[in-house]
Motif scaffolding. Sequence first.
Motif, mmCIF file in Angstrom:
data_model
loop_
_atom_site.group_PDB
_atom_site.id
_atom_site.type_symbol
_atom_site.label_atom_id
_atom_site.label_comp_id
_atom_site.label_asym_id
_atom_site.label_seq_id
_atom_site.Cartn_x
_atom_site.Cartn_y
_atom_site.Cartn_z
ATOM 1 N N ALA A 66 7.059 28.102 33.172
ATOM 2 C CA ALA A 66 7.780 28.657 32.036
ATOM 3 C C ALA A 66 6.927 29.654 31.285
ATOM 4 O O ALA A 66 5.704 29.513 31.203
ATOM 5 N N SER A 67 7.594 30.650 30.717
ATOM 6 C CA SER A 67 6.910 31.629 29.876
ATOM 7 C C SER A 67 7.881 32.121 28.807
ATOM 8 O O SER A 67 9.097 31.965 28.938
ATOM 9 N N GLY A 68 7.330 32.686 27.748
ATOM 10 C CA GLY A 68 8.152 33.329 26.734
ATOM 11 C C GLY A 68 8.686 32.424 25.660
ATOM 12 O O GLY A 68 9.512 32.842 24.859
ATOM 13 N N GLY A 69 8.281 31.184 25.623
ATOM 14 C CA GLY A 69 8.774 30.274 24.594
ATOM 15 C C GLY A 69 7.782 29.144 24.386
ATOM 16 O O GLY A 69 6.707 29.125 24.979
ATOM 17 N N THR A 70 8.167 28.190 23.546
ATOM 18 C CA THR A 70 7.318 27.034 23.298
ATOM 19 C C THR A 70 7.732 25.932 24.260
ATOM 20 O O THR A 70 8.636 25.137 23.971
ATOM 21 N N PHE A 71 7.072 25.908 25.392
ATOM 22 C CA PHE A 71 7.467 25.008 26.478
ATOM 23 C C PHE A 71 7.519 23.564 26.013
ATOM 24 O O PHE A 71 8.439 22.821 26.358
ATOM 25 N N SER A 72 6.543 23.163 25.224
ATOM 26 C CA SER A 72 6.435 21.754 24.837
ATOM 27 C C SER A 72 7.549 21.299 23.909
ATOM 28 O O SER A 72 7.690 20.106 23.645
ATOM 29 N N SER A 73 8.371 22.214 23.434
ATOM 30 C CA SER A 73 9.474 21.839 22.555
ATOM 31 C C SER A 73 10.771 21.595 23.308
ATOM 32 O O SER A 73 11.771 21.193 22.703
ATOM 33 N N PRO B 153 17.289 21.670 24.554
ATOM 34 C CA PRO B 153 16.822 20.825 23.457
ATOM 35 C C PRO B 153 16.818 19.334 23.760
ATOM 36 O O PRO B 153 15.832 18.655 23.460
ATOM 37 N N PRO B 154 17.932 18.788 24.352
ATOM 38 C CA PRO B 154 17.899 17.348 24.570
ATOM 39 C C PRO B 154 17.605 17.045 26.034
ATOM 40 O O PRO B 154 17.812 17.883 26.914
ATOM 41 N N ILE B 155 17.118 15.845 26.298
ATOM 42 C CA ILE B 155 17.048 15.393 27.680
ATOM 43 C C ILE B 155 18.472 15.000 28.062
ATOM 44 O O ILE B 155 19.118 14.215 27.376
ATOM 45 N N ALA B 156 18.986 15.571 29.112
ATOM 46 C CA ALA B 156 20.397 15.386 29.422
ATOM 47 C C ALA B 156 20.673 15.593 30.897
ATOM 48 O O ALA B 156 19.928 16.294 31.585
ATOM 49 N N ALA B 157 21.766 14.982 31.370
ATOM 50 C CA ALA B 157 22.218 15.177 32.736
ATOM 51 C C ALA B 157 23.310 16.230 32.823
ATOM 52 O O ALA B 157 23.694 16.636 33.913
ATOM 53 N N ASN B 158 23.796 16.665 31.684
ATOM 54 C CA ASN B 158 24.869 17.659 31.636
ATOM 55 C C ASN B 158 24.270 19.056 31.659
ATOM 56 O O ASN B 158 23.518 19.422 30.753
ATOM 57 N N SER B 159 24.614 19.846 32.662
ATOM 58 C CA SER B 159 24.029 21.181 32.780
ATOM 59 C C SER B 159 24.364 22.056 31.578
ATOM 60 O O SER B 159 23.608 22.970 31.240
#
Length: 122
Positions: free
Chosen positions: A24-31, A100-106
């Motif tokens: 990943a690049s261009g953002g705050t990956f850890s968020s 944002p959330p951990i999710a199974a919905n694409s």
Amino acid sequence: QVQLVESGGGLVQAGGSLRLSCAASGGTFSSYAMGWFRQAPGKEREFVAAISWGGGSTYYADSVKGRFTISRNNAKNTVYLQMNSLKPEDTAVYYCAAGPPIAANSGEYNYWGQGTQVTVSS
């Protein structure tokens, strides 16, 4: 804006292993929570695995549970998918996604990579 680039796909025999990476690049990956999805020819995109922003929570599709492992290294802005005991039905294009959330919905994911092909021969 987050850019995601998958790598590590290829051709493997049934029972073999592959490790996919998504940089990943261009953002705050850890968020971001991260997910892996796959799409086989003629089929809809389906959820494979997801991991929370800190790596403390993981979630798997029943079809891969016990065979695949998702992990992340926030210092390297990378998420991984270790795939063991591969089956021909695992053949698909594999995509990573950030949201944002951990999710199974694409639909919960905002950013997507271009995909990497995994082919498992019988």
